[in-house]
Design a protein around this motif. Structure first.
Motif, mmCIF file in Angstrom:
data_model
loop_
_atom_site.group_PDB
_atom_site.id
_atom_site.type_symbol
_atom_site.label_atom_id
_atom_site.label_comp_id
_atom_site.label_asym_id
_atom_site.label_seq_id
_atom_site.Cartn_x
_atom_site.Cartn_y
_atom_site.Cartn_z
ATOM 1 N N MET A 1 52.673 22.763 38.016
ATOM 2 C CA MET A 1 51.583 23.564 38.607
ATOM 3 C C MET A 1 51.221 23.294 39.892
ATOM 4 S SD MET A 1 50.142 26.454 37.361
ATOM 5 C CE MET A 1 49.451 26.836 35.860
ATOM 6 N N ASN A 2 50.861 24.162 40.701
ATOM 7 C CA ASN A 2 50.388 23.902 42.150
ATOM 8 C C ASN A 2 48.730 23.735 42.012
ATOM 9 O OD1 ASN A 2 49.696 26.638 41.981
ATOM 10 N ND2 ASN A 2 51.236 26.958 43.410
ATOM 11 N N GLU A 3 48.275 23.429 43.235
ATOM 12 C CA GLU A 3 46.845 23.068 43.247
ATOM 13 C C GLU A 3 46.085 24.312 43.744
ATOM 14 O OE1 GLU A 3 46.020 19.520 44.841
ATOM 15 O OE2 GLU A 3 47.563 18.230 43.829
ATOM 16 N N ARG A 4 46.699 25.497 43.828
ATOM 17 C CA ARG A 4 45.957 26.569 44.294
ATOM 18 C C ARG A 4 44.725 27.089 43.162
ATOM 19 N NH1 ARG A 4 51.016 30.406 46.323
ATOM 20 N NH2 ARG A 4 51.477 29.009 48.005
ATOM 21 N N ARG A 5 43.820 27.535 44.023
ATOM 22 C CA ARG A 5 42.697 27.993 43.066
ATOM 23 C C ARG A 5 42.872 29.371 42.309
ATOM 24 N NH1 ARG A 5 37.424 28.778 46.428
ATOM 25 N NH2 ARG A 5 39.065 29.837 48.042
ATOM 26 N N ARG A 6 42.569 29.406 41.084
ATOM 27 C CA ARG A 6 42.771 30.587 40.265
ATOM 28 C C ARG A 6 41.565 31.199 39.985
ATOM 29 N NH1 ARG A 6 47.555 27.559 40.416
ATOM 30 N NH2 ARG A 6 49.392 28.868 40.018
ATOM 31 N N LEU A 7 41.249 32.442 40.020
ATOM 32 C CA LEU A 7 39.855 33.053 39.541
ATOM 33 C C LEU A 7 40.316 34.411 38.794
ATOM 34 C CD1 LEU A 7 37.801 32.954 42.962
ATOM 35 C CD2 LEU A 7 37.813 31.369 41.085
ATOM 36 N N ALA A 8 39.407 34.435 37.935
ATOM 37 C CA ALA A 8 39.668 35.756 37.006
ATOM 38 C C ALA A 8 38.684 36.831 37.497
ATOM 39 C CB ALA A 8 39.430 35.512 35.590
ATOM 40 N N GLY A 9 38.760 38.087 37.616
ATOM 41 C CA GLY A 9 37.927 39.036 37.796
ATOM 42 C C GLY A 9 38.237 40.402 37.303
ATOM 43 N N VAL A 10 37.658 41.462 37.563
ATOM 44 C CA VAL A 10 37.879 42.901 37.343
ATOM 45 C C VAL A 10 38.253 43.714 38.503
ATOM 46 C CG1 VAL A 10 37.037 44.746 36.207
ATOM 47 C CG2 VAL A 10 36.187 42.505 35.362
ATOM 48 N N VAL A 11 39.524 44.563 38.246
ATOM 49 C CA VAL A 11 39.651 45.313 39.372
ATOM 50 C C VAL A 11 38.622 46.573 39.627
ATOM 51 C CG1 VAL A 11 41.600 46.936 40.422
ATOM 52 C CG2 VAL A 11 42.108 44.828 39.041
ATOM 53 N N THR A 12 38.148 46.865 40.784
ATOM 54 C CA THR A 12 37.160 47.788 40.889
ATOM 55 C C THR A 12 37.740 49.102 42.037
ATOM 56 O OG1 THR A 12 36.327 46.866 42.824
ATOM 57 C CG2 THR A 12 35.200 46.277 40.683
ATOM 58 N N SER A 13 38.781 48.728 42.832
ATOM 59 C CA SER A 13 39.422 49.722 43.369
ATOM 60 C C SER A 13 40.944 49.518 43.417
ATOM 61 C CB SER A 13 38.756 49.890 44.790
ATOM 62 O OG SER A 13 39.417 50.635 45.634
ATOM 63 N N ASN A 14 41.601 50.512 43.524
ATOM 64 C CA ASN A 14 43.231 50.402 43.512
ATOM 65 C C ASN A 14 43.673 51.748 44.688
ATOM 66 O OD1 ASN A 14 42.932 52.486 42.001
ATOM 67 N ND2 ASN A 14 44.573 51.788 40.670
ATOM 68 N N LYS A 15 42.835 52.024 45.556
ATOM 69 C CA LYS A 15 43.240 52.976 46.329
ATOM 70 C C LYS A 15 44.121 52.556 47.702
ATOM 71 C CE LYS A 15 39.269 55.971 45.310
ATOM 72 N NZ LYS A 15 38.356 56.780 45.928
ATOM 73 N N MET A 16 44.209 51.553 47.881
ATOM 74 C CA MET A 16 45.059 50.915 48.854
ATOM 75 C C MET A 16 46.337 50.737 48.465
ATOM 76 S SD MET A 16 42.330 48.534 50.883
ATOM 77 C CE MET A 16 41.456 48.011 49.092
ATOM 78 N N MET A 17 47.443 50.853 49.382
ATOM 79 C CA MET A 17 48.837 50.411 49.089
ATOM 80 C C MET A 17 49.336 49.070 48.800
ATOM 81 S SD MET A 17 50.932 53.228 51.544
ATOM 82 C CE MET A 17 52.378 52.499 51.197
ATOM 83 N N LYS A 18 49.404 48.650 47.713
ATOM 84 C CA LYS A 18 49.600 47.380 47.133
ATOM 85 C C LYS A 18 48.422 46.271 47.458
ATOM 86 C CE LYS A 18 54.604 47.366 47.736
ATOM 87 N NZ LYS A 18 55.798 46.472 48.473
ATOM 88 N N THR A 19 47.191 46.752 47.379
ATOM 89 C CA THR A 19 46.199 46.042 47.701
ATOM 90 C C THR A 19 44.931 46.612 46.449
ATOM 91 O OG1 THR A 19 46.418 45.859 49.911
ATOM 92 C CG2 THR A 19 44.174 45.329 49.027
ATOM 93 N N VAL A 20 44.423 45.485 45.970
ATOM 94 C CA VAL A 20 43.369 45.860 45.138
ATOM 95 C C VAL A 20 42.131 44.866 45.174
ATOM 96 C CG1 VAL A 20 44.631 46.422 43.076
ATOM 97 C CG2 VAL A 20 44.105 44.071 43.255
ATOM 98 N N VAL A 21 40.886 45.611 44.941
ATOM 99 C CA VAL A 21 39.659 45.061 45.142
ATOM 100 C C VAL A 21 39.161 44.365 44.022
ATOM 101 C CG1 VAL A 21 37.185 45.119 45.925
ATOM 102 C CG2 VAL A 21 39.031 46.500 47.122
ATOM 103 N N VAL A 22 38.985 43.183 43.836
ATOM 104 C CA VAL A 22 38.552 42.340 42.552
ATOM 105 C C VAL A 22 37.167 41.727 42.662
ATOM 106 C CG1 VAL A 22 39.339 40.582 41.051
ATOM 107 C CG2 VAL A 22 40.993 41.644 42.244
ATOM 108 N N GLU A 23 36.344 42.143 41.532
ATOM 109 C CA GLU A 23 34.972 41.649 41.492
ATOM 110 C C GLU A 23 35.015 40.462 40.672
ATOM 111 O OE1 GLU A 23 30.342 42.989 40.746
ATOM 112 O OE2 GLU A 23 32.146 44.422 40.354
#
Length: 90
Positions: A1-23
């Protein structure tokens, strides 16, 4: 496993192509006043998995992908149940 930060959240928008907004919400106790503080922030994440609004996802930090994208969706922790479409007038 690498040392990158991992966070959990909820998707609030998916209107962009291949991009989501996570709160990302965080609850902590204030160091001086000892009061419980709720804070949240929104980040843009690269999405190859096809997330929907309301999904709980785990995001991982990555190299800069665009001006504002520094995160990528790693896994979908919980899918939102699809609402049943009903026809009007029936």
């Amino acid at each position: 496993m690498n040392e990158r930060r991992r966070l959990a959240g909820v998707v609030t928008s998916n209107k962009m192509m291949k991009t989501v907004v996570v709160e990302i919400t965080r609850t902590y106790r204030h160091p001086i006043y000892k009061k419980v503080v709720h804070s949240s922030k929104s980040v843009k994440a690269h999405d190859e998995l096809g997330c929907e609004i309301g999904d709980q996802v785990q995001i991982v930090e990555t190299r800069p992908l665009s001006k504002e994208k520094r995160w990528a969706v790693e896994t979908i922790l919980k899918k939102v149940s699809a609402p049943v479409e009903t026809a009007k007038g029936e």
